[in-house]
Design an enzyme around this catalytic site. Structure first.
Site, PDB file in Angstrom:
ATOM      1  N   MET A 140       0.777  -1.203   0.000  1.00  0.00           N
ATOM      2  CA  MET A 140       0.000   0.000   0.000  1.00  0.00           C
ATOM      3  C   MET A 140       0.822   1.272   0.000  1.00  0.00           C
ATOM      4  SD  MET A 140      -1.636  -0.150   3.774  1.00  0.00           S
ATOM      5  CE  MET A 140      -0.834  -1.649   4.280  1.00  0.00           C
ATOM      6  N   PRO A 141       2.120   1.253   0.224  1.00  0.00           N
ATOM      7  CA  PRO A 141       2.833   2.524   0.123  1.00  0.00           C
ATOM      8  C   PRO A 141       3.075   2.918  -1.334  1.00  0.00           C
ATOM      9  CG  PRO A 141       4.299   0.817   0.959  1.00  0.00           C
ATOM     10  CD  PRO A 141       2.965   0.189   0.730  1.00  0.00           C
TER      11      PRO A 141
END
Length: 127
Positions: free
Chosen positions: A1-2
């Site tokens: 998710m980054p």
């Protein structure tokens, strides 16, 4: 998710930005439990006139080797995990790529999980 964005001065080594990204991804995996294959990065190099920074803000002496890192992640990590991430990134860039500790500038942007779409026009994290 980054989502990671790395901005540096133009470097004569064409692999330098990619190697910075590899160190950041390793730190994300070890410090904040980012899953395997969750690796999305924008690596950009800039000429001198398009790369502006203060060489001594907050008493930190920056050089032309400064590395700007912006990481957008879902909210929810503890302050301790974030501090560990900052330290791990700075130390690994220093140890592996000879980036000065003073030249590692990190900005962490936290967003709600519903603010992500990884494709297909869907918000995959919305239940």
């Amino acid at each position: 998710m980054p989502l990671v964005r790395v901005d540096i001065h133009q470097n004569p080594d064409p692999t330098f930005a990619k190697r910075i990204g590899e160190q950041i991804y390793a730190a994300l995996r070890s410090c904040i439990d980012v899953p395997e294959h969750d690796n999305f990065q924008i690596l950009a190099e800039h000429d001198r006139q398009h790369f502006v920074y203060d060489p001594q803000y907050l008493g930190i002496q920056r050089s032309e080797g400064v590395v700007f890192i912006q990481i957008t992640i879902s909210e929810g990590r503890t302050v301790e995990k974030k501090q560990l991430l900052f330290k791990t990134i700075a130390e690994s860039l220093h140890a592996q790529l000879a980036v000065r500790l003073e030249d590692v500038f990190i900005n962490l942007v936290e967003v709600k999980k519903e603010n992500w779409s990884f494709g297909n026009g869907l918000a995959q994290y919305v239940t």
